[in-house]
Scaffold this motif. Structure first.
Motif, PDB file in Angstrom:
ATOM      1  N   MET A 101      32.128  38.092  37.699  1.00  0.00           N
ATOM      2  CA  MET A 101      33.466  37.516  37.837  1.00  0.00           C
ATOM      3  C   MET A 101      34.299  38.297  38.855  1.00  0.00           C
ATOM      4  SD  MET A 101      33.669  34.824  36.018  1.00  0.00           S
ATOM      5  CE  MET A 101      35.445  34.586  35.987  1.00  0.00           C
ATOM      6  N   SER A 102      34.165  39.630  38.824  1.00  0.00           N
ATOM      7  CA  SER A 102      34.892  40.463  39.775  1.00  0.00           C
ATOM      8  C   SER A 102      34.430  40.199  41.204  1.00  0.00           C
ATOM      9  CB  SER A 102      34.696  41.940  39.425  1.00  0.00           C
ATOM     10  OG  SER A 102      35.339  42.767  40.362  1.00  0.00           O
ATOM     11  N   SER A 103      33.106  40.052  41.368  1.00  0.00           N
ATOM     12  CA  SER A 103      32.552  39.760  42.696  1.00  0.00           C
ATOM     13  C   SER A 103      33.004  38.389  43.189  1.00  0.00           C
ATOM     14  CB  SER A 103      31.020  39.818  42.648  1.00  0.00           C
ATOM     15  OG  SER A 103      30.461  39.440  43.880  1.00  0.00           O
ATOM     16  N   LEU A 104      33.011  37.416  42.277  1.00  0.00           N
ATOM     17  CA  LEU A 104      33.449  36.065  42.637  1.00  0.00           C
ATOM     18  C   LEU A 104      34.923  36.049  43.027  1.00  0.00           C
ATOM     19  CD1 LEU A 104      32.819  33.028  42.802  1.00  0.00           C
ATOM     20  CD2 LEU A 104      33.428  32.859  40.365  1.00  0.00           C
ATOM     21  N   LYS A 105      35.722  36.824  42.299  1.00  0.00           N
ATOM     22  CA  LYS A 105      37.155  36.900  42.607  1.00  0.00           C
ATOM     23  C   LYS A 105      37.385  37.518  43.982  1.00  0.00           C
ATOM     24  CE  LYS A 105      41.525  38.678  40.754  1.00  0.00           C
ATOM     25  NZ  LYS A 105      42.160  39.470  39.655  1.00  0.00           N
ATOM     26  N   ALA A 106      36.626  38.577  44.287  1.00  0.00           N
ATOM     27  CA  ALA A 106      36.753  39.236  45.589  1.00  0.00           C
ATOM     28  C   ALA A 106      36.324  38.297  46.715  1.00  0.00           C
ATOM     29  CB  ALA A 106      35.918  40.511  45.615  1.00  0.00           C
ATOM     30  N   LYS A 107      35.208  37.575  46.501  1.00  0.00           N
ATOM     31  CA  LYS A 107      34.732  36.627  47.511  1.00  0.00           C
ATOM     32  C   LYS A 107      35.740  35.496  47.731  1.00  0.00           C
ATOM     33  CE  LYS A 107      30.487  38.309  48.211  1.00  0.00           C
ATOM     34  NZ  LYS A 107      30.003  38.776  49.529  1.00  0.00           N
ATOM     35  N   SER A 108      36.313  35.018  46.640  1.00  0.00           N
ATOM     36  CA  SER A 108      37.306  33.946  46.751  1.00  0.00           C
ATOM     37  C   SER A 108      38.529  34.405  47.530  1.00  0.00           C
ATOM     38  CB  SER A 108      37.719  33.461  45.358  1.00  0.00           C
ATOM     39  OG  SER A 108      36.620  32.964  44.642  1.00  0.00           O
ATOM     40  N   LYS A 109      38.942  35.648  47.285  1.00  0.00           N
ATOM     41  CA  LYS A 109      40.082  36.201  48.003  1.00  0.00           C
ATOM     42  C   LYS A 109      39.787  36.325  49.493  1.00  0.00           C
ATOM     43  CE  LYS A 109      43.269  40.127  48.109  1.00  0.00           C
ATOM     44  NZ  LYS A 109      43.605  41.437  47.502  1.00  0.00           N
ATOM     45  N   GLN A 110      38.579  36.804  49.816  1.00  0.00           N
ATOM     46  CA  GLN A 110      38.171  36.917  51.217  1.00  0.00           C
ATOM     47  C   GLN A 110      38.151  35.555  51.896  1.00  0.00           C
ATOM     48  OE1 GLN A 110      34.419  39.003  51.449  1.00  0.00           O
ATOM     49  NE2 GLN A 110      35.158  40.689  50.178  1.00  0.00           N
ATOM     50  N   ALA A 111      37.585  34.553  51.202  1.00  0.00           N
ATOM     51  CA  ALA A 111      37.512  33.206  51.763  1.00  0.00           C
ATOM     52  C   ALA A 111      38.913  32.642  51.985  1.00  0.00           C
ATOM     53  CB  ALA A 111      36.710  32.295  50.833  1.00  0.00           C
TER      54      ALA A 111
END
Length: 336
Positions: free
Chosen positions: A10-20
């Motif tokens: 979930m943390s990785s997905l949140k970081a990726k979403s923020k980057q995108a």
């Protein structure tokens, strides 16, 4: 253990979403830097101003103006001269004259269709051909004006260095360049068909159609610059698919401006705006913008999305039907 892995995911997905999201916003902001167009037209190149003015005149004044005249003058006049009596009065007493009313309605629609057949459709084809030539001129004048004034000289030189190894002077190199152009046309044609088909998917079709259209127009805008800078097709596709949020953001303003109109009006609006976004793409330093964001993420990447996978597959199938298609496949294998 499972809880930790879920939290990590979930943390990785949140970081990726923020980057995108950040890259999408950067692409949107780059597309909206329309002040560059004013600088190019007024300060740097008279040819850009002339060609851009011609696009506005043809697509805005003549094409969209014709649609406005049709809808505000011609159609109301026909409805007044050839009224649908039953529809206007909503009375059953006059319906014995319904045959005449239906004839008037048929005549109305027939005359309107004649306007489309003998004016709008020929004008559409004529403007499409002229726009294609003018867009190429605008991108060419813009690219060389930027080269001359040195605003993106560092990016241009980097792209030239990156593409120098791809240039070849022999016959095989010439054939590869020709095949790349043919392949590019096929790729974008199949992708356009894919965009059209996704619009019919229930529930998510419109949203998916909007996303694919944004990518398509962003690619169109940057393709002019990449062609003049000599960037090979393999590298431009890799750069595009590896930075998909940025290009989704860049294509969004152009698509949103015309997405909710009828097809002909959408075409007219898009034809006016497209050269502006071509110029902003030509002056954009996309690689620097993306690299600056990656530095904040310690070089982390979002991962490549194969946007053109199906289009690439179909294009290669078509090219394989011709003897010269083997050269393209061999070149792809060498590049890999």
């Amino acid at each position: 253990m499972d809880g930790r892995s879920i939290r990590s995911s979930m943390s990785s997905l949140k970081a990726k979403s923020k980057q995108a999201s950040v890259l999408w916003a950067e692409g949107f902001r780059e597309a909206c830097c329309l002040h560059r167009v004013v600088i190019y037209c007024i300060r740097w190149s008279r040819e850009i101003a002339i060609r851009t003015g011609q696009c506005f005149l043809l697509n805005g004044f003549i094409f969209l103006g014709s649609i406005l005249v049709l809808r505000s003058v011609v159609i109301p006049t026909l409805q007044w001269v050839l009224p649908d009596v039953c529809l206007l009065t909503k009375s059953q007493e006059l319906c014995p004259f319904g045959g005449i009313s239906r004839f008037y309605s048929f005549l109305q629609h027939g005359l309107i269709q004649l306007v489309y057949v003998f004016w709008f459709y020929p004008m559409y084809i004529f403007s499409f051909i002229l726009n294609t030539l003018w867009y190429n001129d605008i991108a060419k004048y813009g690219f060389f004006a930027i080269e001359k004034h040195g605003t993106s000289s560092s990016e241009s030189s980097a792209e030239k260095d990156m593409s120098a190894s791809d240039k070849a002077t022999d016959f095989e190199g010439l054939m590869i360049e020709v095949l790349e152009q043919v392949y590019s046309v096929l790729l974008l044609s199949f992708f356009f068909l894919e965009v059209y088909v996704t619009g019919f998917i229930p529930f998510i079709g419109k949203a998916l159609n909007l996303l694919l259209l944004s990518w398509m127009y962003a690619y169109y805008c940057f393709e002019y610059k990449w062609n003049y800078s000599g960037l090979s097709l393999d590298k431009r596709l890799d750069f595009f698919e590896s930075n998909w949020p940025f290009f989704a953001g860049f294509g969004s303003p152009c698509v949103l401006a015309a997405f909710f109109y009828s097809p002909l009006v959408s075409y007219g609006v898009m034809a006016i705006l497209f050269p502006l976004f071509v110029l902003t793409a030509t002056g954009s330093e996309a690689d620097k913008v993306i690299a600056s964001q990656r530095k904040k993420w310690n070089g982390a990447r979002l991962g490549r999305i194969p946007i053109f996978f199906s289009s690439d597959y179909l294009s290669m199938k078509v090219l394989s039907l011709f003897p010269i298609g083997s050269h393209r496949q061999a070149h792809d294998q060498k590049a890999q």
